[in-house]
Each structure stands twice: as structure tokens, then as C-alpha cells.
Design a protein around this motif. Structure first.
Motif, PDB file in Angstrom:
ATOM      1  N   CYS A  38      71.022  56.344   0.377  1.00 52.75           N
ATOM      2  CA  CYS A  38      70.570  54.985  -0.146  1.00 52.75           C
ATOM      3  C   CYS A  38      71.109  53.801   0.273  1.00 52.75           C
ATOM      4  N   PRO A  69      62.225  50.056   7.347  1.00 47.72           N
ATOM      5  CA  PRO A  69      62.951  50.854   6.362  1.00 47.72           C
ATOM      6  C   PRO A  69      62.110  52.471   6.647  1.00 47.72           C
ATOM      7  N   TYR A  70      61.082  52.352   6.715  1.00 48.00           N
ATOM      8  CA  TYR A  70      60.395  53.584   6.680  1.00 48.00           C
ATOM      9  C   TYR A  70      60.647  54.532   8.127  1.00 48.00           C
ATOM     10  N   ARG A 112      59.546  52.265  -2.467  1.00 46.21           N
ATOM     11  CA  ARG A 112      60.982  52.805  -2.638  1.00 46.21           C
ATOM     12  C   ARG A 112      61.199  53.995  -3.355  1.00 46.21           C
ATOM     13  N   THR A 116      63.673  55.835   7.891  1.00 44.14           N
ATOM     14  CA  THR A 116      63.608  57.247   6.880  1.00 44.14           C
ATOM     15  C   THR A 116      63.240  58.119   7.708  1.00 44.14           C
ATOM     16  N   ILE A 159      61.247  56.597  -0.826  1.00 40.52           N
ATOM     17  CA  ILE A 159      62.345  56.527   0.064  1.00 40.52           C
ATOM     18  C   ILE A 159      63.604  57.403  -0.724  1.00 40.52           C
ATOM     19  N   ALA A 189      65.880  60.256   0.105  1.00 42.02           N
ATOM     20  CA  ALA A 189      67.434  60.398  -0.164  1.00 42.02           C
ATOM     21  C   ALA A 189      67.897  61.616  -0.881  1.00 42.02           C
ATOM     22  N   ALA A 196      68.656  48.984   5.940  1.00 45.01           N
ATOM     23  CA  ALA A 196      67.289  48.894   6.655  1.00 45.01           C
ATOM     24  C   ALA A 196      66.430  47.911   5.981  1.00 45.01           C
ATOM     25  N   ASP A 197      66.253  47.829   4.732  1.00 45.03           N
ATOM     26  CA  ASP A 197      65.648  46.931   4.104  1.00 45.03           C
ATOM     27  C   ASP A 197      65.807  45.555   4.346  1.00 45.03           C
ATOM     28  N   PHE A 246      69.249  53.069   3.716  1.00 40.63           N
ATOM     29  CA  PHE A 246      67.992  52.691   3.267  1.00 40.63           C
ATOM     30  C   PHE A 246      67.909  51.129   3.072  1.00 40.63           C
TER      31      PHE A 246
END
Length: 307
Positions: free
Chosen positions: A253, A280-281, A231, A284, A234, A238, A259-260, A256
Motif C-alpha cells: 500500500c 498508480p495502475y 483504490r 500495480t 489496488i 496489495a 505512486a498516487d 501504491f
């Protein structure tokens, strides 16, 4: 089908997922504005999460856990505050070292203090209470999403507004931006650049401490080794996407966090966690690629216009 997939519970989970990333991104934005590149948010979140559990367990209070998390993370941030300013070290190297130190130190202290490894869970850990607002609690969707969040979640968005106003509407914000844009010019105006940078990095540490407390006490009252789980990295992305602007970083944020939440939802649909954890990645990386392409396009247009 999409209506059954996107539920109030999903949005609620997304809001909870956004909170630690948002607080870390605000920390990175503040540091970036004074000319300190902060990549240590991953380690700072981890230290905050561990300290929150320790504080909650020994004080029997979630507030005690939050306070301990803030104090511990501010103390941990002294490494970056003085290493990158007073001792003029390379902030990237310092931050990587801090991330590695946080991972090893929290794992070591977990064994020494509680005699366990991996995950620590105990009834003595008091989690953060969810705030239920009676006026909106019965409203479909809205009540479920906004009436079941912790105080830190609400505070995160309030702090986003405060940081934006201070940064762009006050003399203090002007001085902070001046320190980051041209430190020499700021010094000629009588501004103590080193002091501004040190204090800003420590304030950023307090923000990540709050994020860590949300991580370990907000949803489930446990601590797991390396539970920051990327996190902090990430949050770095951001900050880069938002170009050190609090509002744009907050929007990143949100992306993301959604996405999480989607990755957790997909796992609940039966997909293997090895596949859903990368969502999430992947988002990103896609966001970084799009941002880079747009930036190159603007540069090309500028060069063409001047030619």
C-alpha cells in the motif's frame, strides 16, 4: 531537481493516499485468512464515502459521518458475508455484483437525496480535522508530514499492528487461520466456521467504511460518483502481493500510495491528467508481474531441488 520534486507536501499527500487503500487491504487480508476472497472493496469504499458525506451533512459532525459510514458499509457487507458463506455462492460473482451495485446505488441516491449528479459539495459537510502535534509541529519535514493527518490515518496504522498481533500471536488468530486453511479440520475442533467467516467479513466491512470516510471527509469534504477510482482494486492487488499478511500488504500500500502522490505531483508539473492518472495502475501491474515472476522462479527451484 529531485530534491525540489520530493517535498514534504508530496510525502504528506502520499500518506493521505495510502490510508483508504491500507484499510481496504486490511479488510481483504482478514477475509482471505478465513477463506473468503473479497473483491468488493471498491464498492465498499464507495458506499463508505457516500454514507460518510450523508452522515456528516445531516448530523453536522465528522464523527457522525464516520459512524454512519461504518454502519452502512457493514450493512452492505452482509451481501458477501451471507452470500459466500451461508448460501455458498461464488464470492467472485458476488463481489463483482456488489461493486456494480455500489456504483449505481450511490449515483441514484445522490440524485434522490441531494438533487445533484456528478459531485455533491456543501458547506454543511463537516470534514475530518487534521491532528497537529505541538511537539513535532515545528520540526522540518517531520512536522509537516506527521502533524497534519486525520485520526483515521493514525488509526489505520494502529489497526495494522493490532491485526498482525491478533492474527499471529493470539488463540483467536490461530482459529481464524485454521478456518481459512482447513475448514473441515476447524469444524472437528468445535469451531463454528460459518460464524467466524460472517463476523470477519463484517469487521472487514467496518474497516472499508473507515477508508471510505477518509476518502470523502479526509482531504476534501465532497462526494463524487465513483470517487473510489480503483483504490479498492489496488487494495486487492496489495492483498495478493502481501499473501494475506497485514504487514506485507501494508508495504504494498505504501508503494501504491507513493505512486498516487507522484501522479498528482506530475499533473501539477503540467502533464495531462490522462497520462498521470495511469501511474498508480502501471506501478500495480509492474508489481504483479515481478511478484508472478518471483513466484514462478521459487516453484522452479523447488521442483529442481526435489528432482
Amino acid at each position: 531537481m529531485m530534491g525540489g520534486f520530493i517535498t514534504p507536501f508530496l510525502i504528506n499527500s502520499a500518506v493521505q493516499a495510502i490510508t483508504p487503500i491500507l484499510l481496504a487491504a486490511l479488510a481483504g487480508t482478514l477475509c482471505g485468512r478465513v477463506g473468503v476472497f473479497n473483491m468488493a472493496m471498491e464498492g465498499q469504499l464507495l458506499v463508505g464515502a457516500f454514507a460518510a458525506v450523508v452522515g456528516s451533512f445531516y448530523t453536522g459532525s465528522a464523527l457522525g459521518g464516520v459512524i454512519v459510514a461504518i454502519v452502512a458499509t457493514v450493512g452492505f457487507s452482509l451481501i458477501l458475508a451471507y452470500g459466500a458463506t451461508v448460501f455458498r455462492g461464488d464470492s467472485v460473482v458476488i463481489c463483482i455484483g456488489m461493486n456494480l451495485l455500489a456504483s449505481g446505488l450511490t449515483a441514484y441516491l445522490l440524485r434522490q437525496m441531494f438533487g445533484v449528479s456528478g459531485t455533491f459539495s456543501d458547506p454543511g459537510i463537516v470534514g475530518l480535522e487534521k491532528i497537529r502535534i505541538a511537539a513535532i509541529n515545528t520540526i522540518p519535514w517531520i512536522g509537516w508530514i506527521f502533524s497534519r493527518q486525520t485520526a483515521i490515518t493514525w488509526l489505520a496504522w494502529i489497526l495494522t499492528a493490532i491485526v498482525t498481533i491478533v492474527m499471529f500471536r493470539t488463540p483467536l488468530g490461530l482459529r481464524l487461520r485454521g478456518v481459512g486453511e482447513d475448514a473441515s479440520a476447524a469444524e472437528t475442533m468445535g469451531i463454528d466456521v460459518t460464524r467466524y467467516r460472517v463476523v470477519t467479513v463484517l469487521v472487514a466491512g467496518a474497516l472499508t467504511g473507515l477508508g471510505g470516510a477518509q476518502l470523502s471527509l479526509g482531504t476534501v469534504s465532497i462526494f463524487s460518483e465513483d470517487m473510489s477510482a480503483g483504490r479498492g482494486w489496488i487494495a486487492v492487488v496489495a492483498v495478493m502481493l502481501g499473501r494475506n499478511h497485514p504487514l506485507w500488504a501494508a508495504l504494498a500500500c505504501v508503494l501504491f500510495g507513493l505512486a498516487d502522490a507522484f501522479s498528482v505531483r506530475l499533473q501539477g508539473q503540467g502533464l495531462p491528467n490522462q497520462l498521470t492518472d495511469v501511474v498508480p495502475y502501471v506501478v500495480t501491474l509492474i508489481a504483479l508481474v515481478i511478484s508472478h515472476r518471483r513466484r514462478r522462479s521459487r516453484v522452479s527451484e523447488t521442483i529442481t531441488a526435489h528432482a
